[in-house]
Write an enzyme that holds these catalytic residues in place. Structure first.
Site, PDB file in Angstrom:
ATOM      1  N   GLU A  53      -3.078  -6.195   0.305  1.00 20.84           N
ATOM      2  CA  GLU A  53      -3.393  -5.097   1.207  1.00 20.84           C
ATOM      3  C   GLU A  53      -3.921  -3.918   0.403  1.00 20.84           C
ATOM      4  OE1 GLU A  53      -0.974  -5.148   5.157  1.00 20.84           O
ATOM      5  OE2 GLU A  53       0.335  -4.459   3.562  1.00 20.84           O
ATOM      6  N   SER A  94      -6.351  -3.017   8.190  1.00 25.13           N
ATOM      7  CA  SER A  94      -7.229  -2.757   9.341  1.00 25.13           C
ATOM      8  C   SER A  94      -7.933  -4.021   9.834  1.00 25.13           C
ATOM      9  CB  SER A  94      -8.248  -1.662   9.008  1.00 25.13           C
ATOM     10  OG  SER A  94      -7.589  -0.431   8.736  1.00 25.13           O
ATOM     11  N   HIS A 123       5.749  -3.579   0.345  1.00 26.97           N
ATOM     12  CA  HIS A 123       4.673  -3.013   1.154  1.00 26.97           C
ATOM     13  C   HIS A 123       4.305  -1.648   0.591  1.00 26.97           C
ATOM     14  CE1 HIS A 123       2.510  -1.275   4.553  1.00 26.97           C
ATOM     15  NE2 HIS A 123       2.309  -2.514   4.975  1.00 26.97           N
ATOM     16  N   GLY A 135      -4.334   1.173   7.919  1.00 22.71           N
ATOM     17  CA  GLY A 135      -4.242   2.196   8.946  1.00 22.71           C
ATOM     18  C   GLY A 135      -5.347   3.232   8.908  1.00 22.71           C
ATOM     19  N   GLY A 192      -1.282  -4.970  11.017  1.00 25.95           N
ATOM     20  CA  GLY A 192      -0.512  -3.790  11.373  1.00 25.95           C
ATOM     21  C   GLY A 192      -0.735  -3.392  12.821  1.00 25.95           C
ATOM     22  N   GLY A 193      -1.518  -2.333  13.025  1.00 18.30           N
ATOM     23  CA  GLY A 193      -1.684  -1.751  14.355  1.00 18.30           C
ATOM     24  C   GLY A 193      -2.084  -2.733  15.431  1.00 18.30           C
ATOM     25  N   GLU A 197       3.724   1.113   1.824  1.00 16.26           N
ATOM     26  CA  GLU A 197       4.477   2.256   2.359  1.00 16.26           C
ATOM     27  C   GLU A 197       5.839   2.366   1.708  1.00 16.26           C
ATOM     28  OE1 GLU A 197       1.965   1.773   6.475  1.00 16.26           O
ATOM     29  OE2 GLU A 197       4.076   1.170   6.451  1.00 16.26           O
ATOM     30  N   ASN A 203       3.008  -6.937  11.500  1.00 18.03           N
ATOM     31  CA  ASN A 203       3.968  -5.979  10.953  1.00 18.03           C
ATOM     32  C   ASN A 203       4.021  -4.771  11.881  1.00 18.03           C
ATOM     33  OD1 ASN A 203       5.614  -4.329   9.420  1.00 18.03           O
ATOM     34  ND2 ASN A 203       4.030  -3.825   7.926  1.00 18.03           N
ATOM     35  N   TRP A 204       5.092  -4.697  12.649  1.00 22.09           N
ATOM     36  CA  TRP A 204       5.213  -3.631  13.636  1.00 22.09           C
ATOM     37  C   TRP A 204       5.597  -2.290  13.014  1.00 22.09           C
ATOM     38  CZ3 TRP A 204       7.847  -5.639  18.784  1.00 22.09           C
ATOM     39  CH2 TRP A 204       6.962  -6.518  19.415  1.00 22.09           C
ATOM     40  N   LYS A 205       6.040  -2.314  11.748  1.00 22.90           N
ATOM     41  CA  LYS A 205       6.475  -1.073  11.086  1.00 22.90           C
ATOM     42  C   LYS A 205       7.530  -0.378  11.963  1.00 22.90           C
ATOM     43  CE  LYS A 205       2.011  -0.911   8.817  1.00 22.90           C
ATOM     44  NZ  LYS A 205       0.920  -0.088   8.242  1.00 22.90           N
TER      45      LYS A 205
END
Length: 247
Positions: free
Chosen positions: A163, A208, A91, A169, A229-230, A93, A11-13
């Site tokens: 999640e 994470s 999600h 994150g 994610g990251g 966010e 997930n590049w967001k």
């Protein structure tokens, strides 16, 4: 993991670029195969480019509306037409920054599925909710909103991603045992309604995940891959995570 084929999704967001996509796509296609599916949830403007390169592609959110005067919304049918296969819905966010309710998420799940996308339903608790022993009730409510709207059969054409909000994150990660406990709860909850759907359902872990902890997480019986994610923005790290899902 029974007969479930693992899925690792990046997930590049609101990150990434066409240059990064062009660099990563050939290697992601190479690592995918009989043992693991690899997908990218890229920013909406990159969906067509990702799909054209043969990468399994997802959109990060969709509108609950099919069409109309909704400036800036993302149309599920158009995402499908451009080559998307999956759609993230719910999600954390989207829930916490943009105020999406369980009912909003259920509506987006319905629209994605109606337009031929596989919804990836994101569920998870905040740190405060975990401390107050509300993890299972929070996740139940998030899943129940979809079941109440569409019936449990809708989950047969979906993926669930657990999640924990406190681990997204932050560098904190649920231990493999903590994550497995929640995944087992989710599968048992759905099995109480339909055991066959529960057995086939992919339940991903996100929060994470990195190349150091992915193998231990993916080794758990009810963890069928990850929503990353990251680390999915770092080619070598993401490929290492994908490899670790092969078991």
């Amino acid at each position: 993991m029974a007969s479930r084929k693992p899925l690792v999704a990046g997930n590049w967001k609101l990150n990434g670029s066409l240059e990064l996509l062009n660099e990563m796509a050939p290697e992601l296609k190479a690592v995918a195969g009989e043992d693991v599916d690899v997908a990218l949830f890229v920013p909406a403007l990159l969906v067509a480019s990702s799909a054209q390169q043969g990468v399994i592609t997802g959109i990060q959110t969709v509108s609950e509306y099919e069409s109309g005067a909704y400036t800036g919304e993302i149309q599920a049918s158009l995402a499908k037409e451009l080559g998307a296969s999956f759609a993230l819905v719910g999600h954390s966010e989207r829930r916490h920054i943009f105020g999406e309710s369980n009912e909003d998420v259920a509506a987006k799940f319905a629209m994605a599925q109606q337009q031929g996308l596989t919804p990836v339903l994101c569920v998870g608790e905040t740190e405060q909710q975990r401390e107050q022993n509300e993890t299972e009730s929070v996740i139940s409510a998030q899943i129940d909103a979809v079941i109440e709207k569409l019936g449990v059969a809708a989950l047969s054409q979906s993926v669930i991603a657990y999640e924990p909000v406190w681990a997204i994150g932050t560098g904190k990660t649920a231990s493999p045992e903590q994550a497995q406990q929640v995944h087992q709860f989710i599968r048992a909850k759905i099995a109480s309604l339909d055991s066959e759907i529960a057995q086939r359902l992919l339940i991903l872990y996100g929060g994470s995940v990195n190349e150091q902890n992915s193998s231990d997480l993916f080794a758990q019986a009810d963890i069928d891959g990850g929503l990353i994610g990251g680390a999915s923005l770092k080619k070598d790290a993401f490929i290492s995570i994908c490899e670790s899902a092969k078991g």
